[in-house]
Design an enzyme around this catalytic site. Structure first.
Site, PDB file in Angstrom:
ATOM      1  N   GLU A   1      -6.764  -7.928  -0.663  1.00 19.59           N
ATOM      2  CA  GLU A   1      -7.140  -8.008   0.758  1.00 19.59           C
ATOM      3  C   GLU A   1      -8.625  -7.725   0.880  1.00 19.59           C
ATOM      4  O   GLU A   1      -9.204  -6.991   0.078  1.00 19.59           O
ATOM      5  CB  GLU A   1      -6.410  -6.950   1.597  1.00 19.59           C
ATOM      6  CG  GLU A   1      -4.922  -7.123   1.736  1.00 19.59           C
ATOM      7  CD  GLU A   1      -4.299  -6.007   2.598  1.00 19.59           C
ATOM      8  OE1 GLU A   1      -5.019  -5.347   3.365  1.00 19.59           O
ATOM      9  OE2 GLU A   1      -3.085  -5.785   2.474  1.00 19.59           O
TER      10      GLU A   1
ATOM     11  N   GLU B   1       0.809  -1.222   0.000  1.00 18.57           N
ATOM     12  CA  GLU B   1       0.000   0.000   0.000  1.00 18.57           C
ATOM     13  C   GLU B   1       0.847   1.278   0.000  1.00 18.57           C
ATOM     14  O   GLU B   1       0.787   2.081   0.930  1.00 18.57           O
ATOM     15  CB  GLU B   1      -0.966  -0.003   1.189  1.00 18.57           C
ATOM     16  CG  GLU B   1      -2.022  -1.088   1.067  1.00 18.57           C
ATOM     17  CD  GLU B   1      -3.137  -0.961   2.094  1.00 18.57           C
ATOM     18  OE1 GLU B   1      -2.927  -0.343   3.149  1.00 18.57           O
ATOM     19  OE2 GLU B   1      -4.226  -1.500   1.832  1.00 18.57           O
TER      20      GLU B   1
HETATM   21  C1  GAL Z   1      -4.415  -2.873   4.838  1.00 20.82           C
HETATM   22  C2  GAL Z   1      -2.959  -3.265   4.990  1.00 20.82           C
HETATM   23  C3  GAL Z   1      -2.843  -4.535   5.798  1.00 20.82           C
HETATM   24  C4  GAL Z   1      -3.672  -4.456   7.051  1.00 20.82           C
HETATM   25  C5  GAL Z   1      -5.104  -4.162   6.649  1.00 20.82           C
HETATM   26  C6  GAL Z   1      -6.057  -4.089   7.824  1.00 20.82           C
HETATM   27  O1  GAL Z   1      -4.568  -1.537   4.493  1.00 20.82           O
HETATM   28  O2  GAL Z   1      -2.358  -3.465   3.747  1.00 20.82           O
HETATM   29  O3  GAL Z   1      -1.489  -4.740   6.116  1.00 20.82           O
HETATM   30  O4  GAL Z   1      -3.192  -3.437   7.852  1.00 20.82           O
HETATM   31  O5  GAL Z   1      -5.153  -2.937   5.996  1.00 20.82           O
HETATM   32  O6  GAL Z   1      -7.371  -3.832   7.386  1.00 20.82           O
END
Ligand code: GAL
Ligand code: ZN
Length: 678
Positions: A304, A149
Site C-alpha cells: 500500500e 495489518e
Molecule cells: C492501511 C490499511 C488500509 C487503509 C490505509 C489508509 O493501514 O491497511 O486498509 O486503511 O491504511 O491509509
C-alpha cells in the site's frame, strides 16, 4: 516468487458498488489506461462473502476476478479476517477484544478481535479454506494477502491463560521466572504462574521482564493466529504464495519473527513527505524499505501507499507534482517488485472517504492524480528489465525490535526521549548519503558478508550477539557502537560488572556513567584528527567512558567531562571497533563514516549532492543504478552517464523528484568489486 514485470495497482473494494455494474467496467477501462496489472480484492469483504453463518457467496467475487483477468489484470486475494460481520460478533462475543483496562469491547471498527479465541480461529479458517478451494487454482490469482495489518493485543481471560502457558513453557518453574524478572524488587515475587496477569495501567507495569514477555507473547500469539490462517489455506490445497501487509514504523510486533512463515514480505508505506523535507523523509522511508527487504534478503512488495494524501496523518498534505513518481520509484530502488496503492477508487462514505485514491469521487480520469499515476505505470513498464533483480549490501545497521521495547519500557536515563530509531537513522543516513546499499538487521541476523556494521544503542545485548560482534571484528569487519550499549540481558536485567558486557576488550573502553541533557542543552565535540574537521555538537545523551586500549579520536568540549572521549577506535584482530560515547549531530556521522569507509575495500561509494540518492539493484549480467532526486530543484548527476546505458530518464540535471536508471554491465572494468564509473 519470480518477477518478470513490476506489479502495479492497489486495493480495490468493488463490493461497495455491486449495485452499479457499470462502475466495474469503467474502472477496468481506467485501470488499463493507468497501466494497472494487479489489484488486491477482498480485504474487508467478509459480510459479502459470508452474509450468514456458513452460507458462502463467492459468485460476485469470482465474476469480478475473472472480468479483471480477461482485461489483463491479476488479483491478490485477501482473507477477510481484518474486519468481521456483525452476526459473528453478536453470536460469539468471545471474538471481541478486552483492552488493557480489562474493558470488553463491543462490535465496531476493525482489527478488534481476540487472537486466541477458538471460535475466531475456527471461523476465519473456515472461510479461508472455502476461498482457497474456490480461487487458488484460478490463474488470475497471484498471491494470498492474509488478513490486514495484524496488530493490537487482547487481555481477555483466554489470552491470560495462553500467556501463562507461554511463560510456563519458557521458564519451567516460577522460581526461574522470578529470577529472570528480578521480581524481588518491591516484593513483587510470584508464588505461582496463576498470579501472572498481562501488564496493565491498573496493575503491574514495573516488571520489565513481564512487559517484554507480554510483547513477545503478543508477537507469538499473532503469528500463531496467522499460521492458523495460512494452514487453512494450505490444507485446502492452496499453492499460491502468502504474504501479510506489515505497517511502517510499527513497534507492537516483532515482524521479523513472522518472516519464516511468509513466501514474500510486503508492507504499507505512508511517508509524510512534507513534514520535514522530502530528502529527509526519503531516508526514513528508505530505512523501512530496507528493513523489510532484509527480513528475507529478497525482493518484497510495497502493498500500500497513497496516490495523493492520507486521512489519518495530523495534516493531510497532497503530494506535489512528481512526488508520487518519487515515492513509487523509491520503493523499486530499494527492492520492491510492486507499486500498490490504497486505494484504486475512493469510497463515498465511511471512515476513509477523504483518503486519497487513484479515482476520486468525481469518478473521472481527468485528474492530476490519475495522470501522475498513469505516468508511474508507464515508468514501471520502461524499467521492466529491473524486475526480479536483487539488492546486495555490504554494509548494515542493526535495529532490533526487542531492544526498542526494552529502551522504551525502562525508566531513565532520559524519559523525555531516548530516540533509538532516530539514532539508528543517523548511521543509515550517513551510509546512504555515500550511495551505499544498507541492510537493516536485528540481533538474530548473521553478520557474515558485511564489511561494516553500525549498531547504535544496543542496550539489550542478547545471548550470542556479543560473540558475533567479536568474531566479526576479529575477522576484519568494522563495527560501530554507541553509548547505551551492552547494559542488559534479554529480560532487561542489567549485567553485573563492566559494560559493554563482554565487549570491553573489543572496543578498548569501559563505560562509567551516562549524563542526560535537557532539550535546550548541548555539549561540543573537539576532534583530535584532521579527518573530522568540522565543529560538532552533541545533545541528549553523553556517556563517560574510560579507555582500556582504545585510541581517542574526539573529546567533549565542555562541562566537567571536557577532554574525556567522545569517539574511540580500537584495533581488534584484523578489524576495527569504533565507540561513539555521545549523541552527536548528523555532520559528525557523515564525516566519521566518510573517514571510515575510505579504508574499506569492496564497497563503492560516490559523492552525491544533497537530496540525490542512488540505490543499486543487481541482475544476472548487470548492475542497475537508480538515481533519484528528492528535492524540488533540478539536480545534476555526479557521474558521466553518456558512457553508460540509460534505462530510464536520460537528461541531467534530473527534474524535481525525477529519476534516472542506468545499466552497468558486469563486463565493465571494476574497482573493489564494483563497476568503475569514472
Ligand atoms: C492501511 C490499511 C488500509 C487503509 C490505509 C489508509 O493501514 O491497511 O486498509 O486503511 O491504511 O491509509
Ligand atoms: Zn483474548
Amino acid at each position: 516468487m519470480d518477477f518478470t514485470e513490476f506489479l502495479y495497482g492497489g486495493d480495490y473494494n468493488p463490493e461497495q458498488w455491486l449495485g452499479e455494474p457499470e462502475i466495474l467496467e469503467k474502472d477496468i477501462e481506467m485501470m488499463k489506461k493507468a497501466h494497472v496489472n494487479t489489484v488486491t480484492l477482498g480485504v474487508f469483504s467478509w459480510s459479502f462473502l459470508e452474509p450468514e453463518e456458513g452460507r458462502y457467496e463467492f459468485d460476485w467475487l469470482e465474476k469480478i476476478v475473472n472480468r479483471l483477468y480477461e482485461n489483463g489484470i491479476s488479483t491478490i486475494l485477501a482473507t477477510p479476517s481484518g474486519a468481521r460481520p456483525h452476526w459473528l460478533a453478536d453470536k460469539y462475543p468471545e471474538v471481541l477484544r478486552v483492552n488493557e483496562k480489562r474493558e470488553k469491547m463491543i462490535f465496531g471498527g476493525r482489527h478488534n478481535h481476540c487472537f486466541t479465541s477458538p471460535v475466531y480461529r475456527e471461523k476465519t479458517a473456515a472461510i479461508d479454506a472455502a476461498l482457497a478451494g474456490r480461487f487458488d487454482a484460478n490463474p488470475a490469482v497471484r498471491l494470498w494477502h492474509v488478513s490486514n495489518e495484524y496488530g493490537g493485543d487482547c487481555h481477555c481471560p483466554r489470552c491470560q491463560e495462553a500467556f501463562r502457558a507461554f511463560l510456563k513453557e519458557k521458564y519451567g518453574t516460577i522460581d526461574a521466572l522470578n529470577k529472570a524478572w528480578n521480581s524481588a524488587f518491591w516484593s513483587h515475587i510470584y508464588d505461582s504462574f496463576d498470579q501472572v496477569e498481562s501488564p496493565s495501567s491498573l496493575g503491574e507495569e514495573s516488571i520489565m521482564g513481564l512487559v517484554l514477555d507480554w510483547k513477545r507473547f503478543v508477537t507469538y500469539e499473532t503469528r500463531d493466529f496467522m499460521r492458523n490462517e495460512i494452514r487453512a489455506l494450505r490444507d485446502a490445497g492452496a499453492v499460491k504464495p502468502c504474504t501479510i501487509n506489515m505497517m511502517q514504523h510499527f513497534k507492537d510486533l516483532d515482524y521479523r519473527k513472522f518472516a519464516a512463515d511468509l513466501d514474500i514480505i510486503s508492507w504499507d508505506n505512508y511517508p509524510s513527505w512534507l513534514e520535514t523535507t522530502p530528502a529527509d523523509e526519503g531516508f526514513r522511508a528508505g530505512m523501512q524499505h530496507d528493513m523489510m527487504r532484509s527480513m528475507k534478503k529478497a525482493p518484497f512488495l510495497m502493498m500500500e501507499s497513497t496516490p495523493s494524501m492520507t486521512n489519518w496523518q495530523d495534516v493531510s498534505r497532497i503530494m506535489k507534482p512528481g512526488m508520487l513518481f518519487m515515492q513509487s520509484f523509491q520503493a523499486v530502488a530499494h527492492g520492491s517488485e510492486s507499486v500498490f496503492y490504497f486505494q484504486w477508487r475512493a469510497s463515498l462514505g465511511g471512515d476513509e472517504k477523504f483518503h486519497g485514491a487513484v479515482v476520486d469521487h468525481t469518478g473521472s480520469d481527468q485528474t492530476r492524480v490519475f495522470r501522475e499515476a498513469s505516468e508511474v505505470g508507464s515508468g514501471l513498464e520502461e524499467i521492466k528489465e529491473l524486475a526480479g533483480t536483487q539488492v546486495v549490501s555490504r554494509t548494515a545497521v542493526i535495529y532490533d525490535m526487542e531492544n526498542e521495547w526494552a529502551i522504551a519500557a525502562s525508566r531513565g536515563p532520559r524519559n523525555q526521549g531516548m530516540h533509538y530509531e532516530e539514532t539508528v537513522l543517523k548511521s543509515y543516513k550517513a551510509l546512504r548519503s555515500m550511495g551505499l546499499n544498507v541492510d537493516v538487521l536485528d540481533e538474530d541476523a548473521s553478520l557474515d558478508g558485511y564489511k561494516l556494521v553500525s549498531a547504535p544503542m544496543l542496550y539489550m545485548l542478547k545471548e550470542g550477539f556479543a560473540d558475533k560482534i567479536r568474531a566479526f571484528v576479529q575477522n576484519g569487519g568494522i563495527f560501530i557502537s554507541t553509548y547505551h550499549t551492552g547494559l542488559a540481558d534479554e529480560n532487561d536485567k542489567c549485567f553485573a560488572g563492566t559494560v559493554p558486557n563482554g565487549l570491553t576488550d573489543v572496543f578498548g573502553i569501559e563505560r562509567t556513567e551516562i549524563d542526560a541533557l535537557n532539550d535546550w542543552e548541548e555539549n561540543k565535540v573537539s576532534s583530535l584528527t584532521s579527518d573530522l574537521p568540522g565543529r560538532y555538537t552533541c545533545t541528549e545523551l553523553c556517556e563517560l567512558v574510560r579507555t582500556c586500549g582504545a585510541e581517542v579520536l574526539a573529546v567533549y568540549g565542555s562541562d566537567f567531562y571536557k577532554g574525556m572521549p567522545v569517539l574511540t577506535r580500537n584495533r581488534f584482530g584484523k578489524g576495527w571497533a569504533y565507540y561513539l560515547a555521545a549523541n552527536v549531530d548528523d555532520e559528525f556521522y557523515y564525516d566519521l563514516f566518510d573517514k571510515i569507509t575510505r579504508t574499506v575495500g569492496g564497497i563503492r561509494k560516490i559523492k552525491l549532492p544533497a537530496g540525490l540518492s542512488v540505490m543499486t539493484r543487481t541482475g544476472a549480467d548487470a548492475d542497475y543504478l537508480i538515481f533519484q532526486n528528492f528535492t524540488g530543484e533540478e539536480t545534476y548527476l555526479p557521474v558521466d552517464y553518456n558512457k553508460l546505458d540509460v534505462v530510464y530518464g536520460g537528461a541531467s540535471p534530473l527534474t524535481p523528484y525525477g529519476a534516472m536508471v542506468l545499466r552497468v554491465p558486469f563486463s565493465r572494468p571494476k574497482k573493489g568489486g564494483f563497476p568503475n564509473l569514472s
